[in-house]
Design a protein around this motif. Sequence first.
Motif, short mmCIF file in Angstrom:
data_model
loop_
_atom_site.label_atom_id
_atom_site.label_comp_id
_atom_site.label_asym_id
_atom_site.label_seq_id
_atom_site.Cartn_x
_atom_site.Cartn_y
_atom_site.Cartn_z
N ALA A 131 0.85 -1.19 0.00
CA ALA A 131 0.00 0.00 0.00
C ALA A 131 0.88 1.23 0.00
O ALA A 131 2.10 1.16 0.12
CB ALA A 131 -0.92 -0.01 1.22
N LYS A 132 0.24 2.38 -0.13
CA LYS A 132 0.93 3.66 -0.06
C LYS A 132 0.53 4.33 1.25
O LYS A 132 -0.66 4.35 1.61
CB LYS A 132 0.55 4.55 -1.24
CG LYS A 132 1.00 4.02 -2.59
CD LYS A 132 0.56 4.96 -3.71
CE LYS A 132 0.99 4.43 -5.08
NZ LYS A 132 0.53 5.32 -6.17
N SER A 133 1.49 4.88 1.95
CA SER A 133 1.16 5.59 3.18
C SER A 133 0.33 6.82 2.87
O SER A 133 0.40 7.38 1.77
CB SER A 133 2.44 5.99 3.92
OG SER A 133 3.22 6.86 3.11
N PRO A 189 -6.48 6.47 6.12
CA PRO A 189 -5.14 6.66 5.53
C PRO A 189 -4.06 5.98 6.36
O PRO A 189 -3.96 6.18 7.57
CB PRO A 189 -4.99 8.19 5.51
CG PRO A 189 -6.40 8.68 5.37
CD PRO A 189 -7.24 7.72 6.15
N LEU A 190 -3.24 5.16 5.69
CA LEU A 190 -2.25 4.34 6.38
C LEU A 190 -1.04 5.16 6.79
O LEU A 190 -0.69 6.17 6.16
CB LEU A 190 -1.83 3.18 5.47
CG LEU A 190 -2.96 2.26 4.99
CD1 LEU A 190 -2.41 1.23 4.02
CD2 LEU A 190 -3.63 1.57 6.17
N THR A 191 -0.36 4.68 7.84
CA THR A 191 0.85 5.34 8.31
C THR A 191 2.11 4.64 7.82
O THR A 191 3.21 5.07 8.09
CB THR A 191 0.85 5.38 9.85
OG1 THR A 191 0.74 4.04 10.34
CG2 THR A 191 -0.32 6.21 10.35
N LYS A 192 1.93 3.49 7.11
CA LYS A 192 3.09 2.78 6.57
C LYS A 192 2.73 2.22 5.20
O LYS A 192 1.58 2.33 4.75
CB LYS A 192 3.54 1.67 7.51
CG LYS A 192 2.44 0.70 7.91
CD LYS A 192 2.98 -0.33 8.90
CE LYS A 192 1.92 -1.34 9.29
NZ LYS A 192 2.45 -2.37 10.22
N ASP A 193 3.72 1.59 4.55
CA ASP A 193 3.55 1.20 3.16
C ASP A 193 3.01 -0.22 2.98
O ASP A 193 3.28 -0.86 1.96
CB ASP A 193 4.88 1.33 2.41
CG ASP A 193 5.27 2.78 2.21
OD1 ASP A 193 4.37 3.64 2.26
OD2 ASP A 193 6.47 3.05 2.02
N ASP A 194 2.29 -0.72 3.92
CA ASP A 194 1.61 -2.00 3.72
C ASP A 194 0.50 -2.15 4.75
O ASP A 194 0.44 -1.40 5.74
CB ASP A 194 2.59 -3.18 3.82
CG ASP A 194 3.34 -3.22 5.15
OD1 ASP A 194 2.69 -3.16 6.20
OD2 ASP A 194 4.58 -3.29 5.11
N LEU A 195 -0.38 -3.07 4.49
CA LEU A 195 -1.46 -3.38 5.42
C LEU A 195 -1.35 -4.85 5.80
O LEU A 195 -1.27 -5.72 4.93
CB LEU A 195 -2.83 -3.10 4.80
CG LEU A 195 -4.03 -3.40 5.72
CD1 LEU A 195 -5.04 -2.26 5.67
CD2 LEU A 195 -4.72 -4.71 5.34
N GLU A 196 -1.32 -5.10 7.09
CA GLU A 196 -1.25 -6.47 7.59
C GLU A 196 -2.65 -6.93 8.01
O GLU A 196 -3.27 -6.34 8.89
CB GLU A 196 -0.28 -6.56 8.78
CG GLU A 196 1.16 -6.32 8.38
CD GLU A 196 2.12 -6.54 9.54
OE1 GLU A 196 1.65 -6.76 10.67
OE2 GLU A 196 3.34 -6.49 9.30
#
Length: 876
Positions: A94-96, A156-163
Motif C-alpha cells: 500500500a501507499k502511506s 489513511p495508512l501510516t506505513k507502506d503496507d497493510l497487515e
Amino acid sequence: MSTGTNIVFFLAFVSSFLSFGLQAASPDSLMLGCGSENEDTDADGRKWLPDSKFVTASNSVQAQAQYQDPALSSEIPYMKARIFTSNATYKLSAKSKQRYFLRLHFYPANYGSHNAEQAFFSVMANGVTLLKNFSASITCKATTQAYIVREYSVAPLTKDDLELTFSVNTGFAFVNGIEFVPAPDDLFDQATLVGNPDQSFDSKSSNLQTLYRLNVGGSSIPPTKDSGSLGRTWYDDGSYIFGANAGVPNLADNKTKIEYKDIPDYSAPVDIYTTARSMGPNGSVNINSNLTWMFNQVDTKYMYIVRLHFCDNKNTKANQVVFTIYINNQTAEPAADVIGWSGGIGKAAYRDYATILDEKSGGDLWLTLHPNPDSKPQYYDALLNGVEIFKLETGKSLAGPNPKPSEMLEKNEEEQKKNFENQKDKETGSNKAHVIGGAAGGAAAAGIVAALCIAVYQRKKRVQGTESHTNSWLPIYGNSHTSGTKSTGSGRSNGSRHLSSAAQGRCRRFSFVEMKQATKNFDETNVIGVGGFGKVYKGVIDNGATKVAIKRSNPQSEQGVHEFQTEIEMLSELRHKHLVSLIGFCEEDNEMCLVYDYMSRGTLREHIYKGNKTHLSWKQRLEICIGAAKGLHYLHTGARWTIIHRDVKTTNILLDENWEAKVSDFGLSKTGPDLNKGHVSTVVKGSFGYLDPEYFKRQQLTEKSDVYSFGVVLFEVLCARPALNPNLPKEQVSLADWALHCQKKGILEEIIDPHLKGKVNMESINKFADTAEKCLSECGVDRPSLNDILWNLEFALQLQEGTDSGSTGLASRTRSDSDDASLRNQHMMAIHYSNLSLGSESEIGEEQPPPSSNNNEAAPDNDSAIFSQIVNPTGR
C-alpha cells in the motif's frame, strides 16, 4: 479531479461498455482469489490473482467447495478458499497516507473435511479488529444469504503496507476473496450530528465499515459500473421501504445532463443521480404520510455515518420542494431543499449525518422524509437518490456479534433433522411392507383416475353454471379469518380486516377511485385475462408513470376473499427477482383489487404452444426455466419460512419485457412444513395435470409437491403441449405419464417440439429430460431439491451455449457422440450431484384443461394473459 484522471475514467467506461465488464479497478487495486493457484476471471470480467505470495501461514491449505449454491453471483472467487488452522497474516502493499477499500468475501460451505459451520475466527487490519469470533455460516443463515461480502474503508495508512491477520477462535479460519482498492483521501469528511446541528464529526481519519449502499428508485449497479474505479456495488432499495407509501420511482429526462458541481465525480456513479424516489404528485396525500426506509441488524453502541445522495431532475427553482429528514425519529435536516443545495436541475449533491444507535433502537436504523409545510414550498413532496450507511470504529474495533437466526428458522432446522431421521427409520421397513405398499399404490392409482373423471364432469357442470362456488380452504394464517369472511352488510368487505398489520404496512393501499382511473373505469378493452379471482386489467398509476396489472375480484366468487388475503400476506413479505411483485391492494365498497407489476410478455404457456407468434429458442426456454426454478428455490429456502406454492404451472410463470421469468399467483400457497411433522395436512388444491399424486392420495403437502408440478412444466417446455389434453388417445392424455413412458422407451425425441429438432444439442435435451423425469418420481423423497434442479438446468444451458458457440460439435449429436473428455467429466459430475437429492417428503401429479378441438391447445385464446389462471381459470 485532474484532467488526466477524467481521461482515465472515460477510457475505462468506454472499454467496459465495448467489451462487457473488463477490469474496472484502478491499476493499484489488488484482487486475490484465496486458495486459487491461477489467475481467474469472475462473471463481471474482473481478474483475481492467486494469493499464495501475499500470505504467510505454515498451516494453510487451498480448498475447493463441494457444492455451488445457485445464488452465488459468480463461481470466482467463491468456489475456492484458503483454510487456516492457526493464525496467519496477509501483507498487502500500500501507499502511506492513502485510504483504501478492503473487501472480504466468504462462502460458508464444506471444503473437504472442513465444514464452515465449525469455523469461528477473528480478523484484524493493522491493529483494528474487523471481525471477532465471526461465523460466516451463522451470519448467512440469519440473513438468508449464500455468501457474504464485508467492506471496510481503511483510514489513511501510516506505513507502506497493510497487515491482515486471521486468528482462529474455534475450528479454523477461511477466506474466499480479498479486494484492496485505493480510495480518494477526501471520500469522508465532516458529518452533521443528528440532534445537534451546530456540531459535526470529522470522519476523515476514521476506519469505517459499509453496511448499506442503495440506488434509490433504480436498479442494482455492479462494481464494474461504479465511478472512480472504486468497485462498489449499489443495490436497489425496494427491500428496505417501510409502510404503505412506497413513493414513485423517477428517471431523469434524456435531455438532463448530470453535473458534479460541488462534489467529486467519484462520489457516486451517474446512474445514482439519474434515478430517484419521490412521494408522488398528490400533495394532499403526501402531507399526511412519510417516505420511510428501515435498516435492521445494525449493531448498537456504535456511531454511524448516513450519507444521502440527491439530484433534482424535475424542479428548477429553490423552495419548490422542501422536506424534513429524520434519522431514528430525530431531525437530521429540518428543511432540505435539493435545488437550493446543488444550485440547479441535474446537479448532484450529498449530505453526511452522524448518529449514535443506542440499545433502545432494537438494532433498527430508520430514515424518514416528510414534506415541510413551514417553508411554504410549491409542492408537498420529498426525494432521494441514494443511501450509504457506514459504521465508525470505536476503541480500535468495528466488530459486532454474530446475528441471531430467527426462532422459526432454528425450529425448522431442528424439525428437518428429525424428519430426515424419521424418514431413514421408515425406509428400513420389511419386504412385506413393500408388497402391501405396492398393492395400496395400485389402488390409489385407480382412485386418481376415478377422481380425474369426476373432476372433468364437475368442471363441465361449473362451465354450464350448474354448480355454485364453495369455500373449501382457509388462508395461510390460522388467525386471519373468521366465520364472516364474506362481504358485510355495511358494504365493506372483510378482506383486509383480517390481514396482519405488518402486511398492510408493507403494501400500498389504493382507493377504488384510483383503480377506476387506472383502468379507465374497468374498460373491457383493458382486460388482459380472466382467472378464478376475477378479471385482470392492464392499467397505469401515478399519472401514467407505472404500468400495472390489476386483478379485480368477482363479487359472485366467495373464494376471492381468501385468495385476496393470502396473496397480500405472502407477497408483501417476499421480494425476489424471479417472483412477481405485488404493488398494493384496494378493499372498498365490496370491491377487492390486487395491483401487480405489469408483465408485458404474458405467461410462459402463451409462448410454448398457445397462439404464440414467435418460437422460443432452446436457450431461451432454459433461461426461463432457470429463472422460475430460482423463484421456487427462494420460496422453499430463502424466505423466513418454507413456502409451498401449490399451483406451479405454465400460466403462473410470467415473462417481463426482458424475458425474465417470475413466479406468480400465491392464492393457494401454504407455509410449511408443520413444525411437528414433515408435511402440511391440508385439503387438496391445485391444477390437475400438475397435481402431485402422493399429495392427492395422502392430503399431505410438502415442498416436493412443487417439484412434481415443476417437472410437468419442464416437459411442457420440452414437448410444447398441454399438461392434459382430453382429445388425444387415452395413453397420451396426461403429459407426465406419456413423457415418462417415452423417456423409458428411449423415444422421447419423437414427442419434443418440432421447432427444436435438429437445432439443439441433444446432450442438453437429455440432461433436461433426465431432470424432469426425476421431478416426477413417484415418491417425494426420490425427487431432487430445487438446488439440484437448478444445478442440472444450468448445466444443460452450458451444454447448449457450447453448441451455439461451436465448441461442442453438431447440434444434432447424441450422448454417445461426445468425445470431449472435459465435457464428459462435467457431465458425470452433474449426474453425480443430481443424484444427491436430499428430498423431504411425498408427492406426484395430474391436470385438466378444458376440451379443445385443437390438440395443441388447452384453454380458450387470450392474447395477453398475465396472471393466475388467466388463460385457464380451472383447477381451483
